[in-house]
Design a protein around this motif. Sequence first.
Motif, PDB file in Angstrom:
ATOM      1  N   ARG A 194      71.495 -19.868 -99.713  1.00  0.00           N
ATOM      2  CA  ARG A 194      71.952 -19.685 -98.321  1.00  0.00           C
ATOM      3  C   ARG A 194      70.802 -19.774 -97.329  1.00  0.00           C
ATOM      4  O   ARG A 194      70.991 -20.075 -96.169  1.00  0.00           O
ATOM      5  N   HIS A 195      69.594 -19.466 -97.799  1.00  0.00           N
ATOM      6  CA  HIS A 195      68.429 -19.490 -96.899  1.00  0.00           C
ATOM      7  C   HIS A 195      67.781 -20.871 -96.817  1.00  0.00           C
ATOM      8  O   HIS A 195      66.702 -21.011 -96.265  1.00  0.00           O
ATOM      9  N   PRO A 240      64.291 -23.121-101.139  1.00  0.00           N
ATOM     10  CA  PRO A 240      63.396 -21.991-101.390  1.00  0.00           C
ATOM     11  C   PRO A 240      61.969 -22.425-101.741  1.00  0.00           C
ATOM     12  O   PRO A 240      61.759 -23.512-102.288  1.00  0.00           O
ATOM     13  N   ASP A 284      59.625 -18.010-104.478  1.00  0.00           N
ATOM     14  CA  ASP A 284      60.891 -17.292-104.303  1.00  0.00           C
ATOM     15  C   ASP A 284      61.893 -17.633-105.401  1.00  0.00           C
ATOM     16  O   ASP A 284      62.717 -16.799-105.773  1.00  0.00           O
ATOM     17  N   CYS A 332      71.440 -26.157-102.330  1.00  0.00           N
ATOM     18  CA  CYS A 332      70.689 -26.224-101.074  1.00  0.00           C
ATOM     19  C   CYS A 332      70.139 -27.612-100.757  1.00  0.00           C
ATOM     20  O   CYS A 332      69.716 -27.854 -99.626  1.00  0.00           O
TER      21      CYS A 332
END
Length: 330
Positions: free
Chosen positions: A237-238, A241, A245, A269
């Motif tokens: 969701r971020h 990465p 992370d 992602c």
Amino acid sequence: MTVIDTDRIRGCLLSGAAGDALGAPVEFDAWPTIERTFGPRGITDYTDRGGFGLGAITDDTQMTLFTLEGLLRARDRGTDPVAEVRAAYLDWFATQGGAVPHRTGDLVTDERLHARRAPGLTCLSALEAIAAGKTAANDSKGCGGVMRVAPVALTAAPEESDRAVFTLAGELARLTHCHPSGWLSAGVFAVMVRCLLTTASVESAVDVGLTVLRESADEHDRVETEQALRAAVALARHGIPHPDDVERNLGGGWTGESALAIAVCAALCAPDLREGVRIAVNHSGDSDSTGSLAGNLLGARDGVAAVPTEWLDSLECRDLIEGLAKRIGG
Ligand SMILES: [Mg+2]
């Protein structure tokens, strides 16, 4: 699914092999070493650093092909798929120098598959037991179970349920990896590949995988796999990465549920297949297995055209992979 989509089947197998080949040279490297060697985006193209050769596949792809050969034999002869794949794994064990009572299939005669590419020790020791007429008795949740089961999705008949795909993939992984996270991750992975053959949404493939996992396994057994998948969704969701992370949130990909999580996060992602596979191999962990899994997922979704041409052109055993993929269509 009423028509077999040969392009997505080929995409799944070729992209999985390409991810394996991309990640293999950095399988045992920590991220700082990868970054120092290849730059801030990490490894993005094949290299023969590591000594296997450009585009060289490893045990992940080798065992995937043996899984496929066993499943096709079961389909063609109407025999038990688990028994046929067990025989196929013994063939693979023979390619790695193992002593087996007899050889069964054709793949074992291809000398290229006899290359030893850091084969998983759990697979080797479990197959040694199977070759001696015993069953594997370990508590391993290594990723050697999940990394080889995409063909279960590719050969599933249209009328077969997702649950049947989950169960068979889990049984095949469980031949060598007895901890629930080692084989439940394989079940979820095969279900996800199957979804991606007909849909374009990694999100919905995760949902279907989680649903079948909850329906099929008790809470104690499934907790690690479920948590790993949720962590993958949360991290994705971020956005893309940082490799640190990935490791901090999802682990190093050495276990089944961790490898699945890294591949799922990368697939979720990334804007496209090439980037998804790049993200999946660039971290401190088991880069060839996570690259192979992400490649399988995204190749099933996007087909062969999405796999970079230069990855296909120098991919070891491409002819073998294409030949087996063709046989899936009958
Ligand atoms: Mg490997």
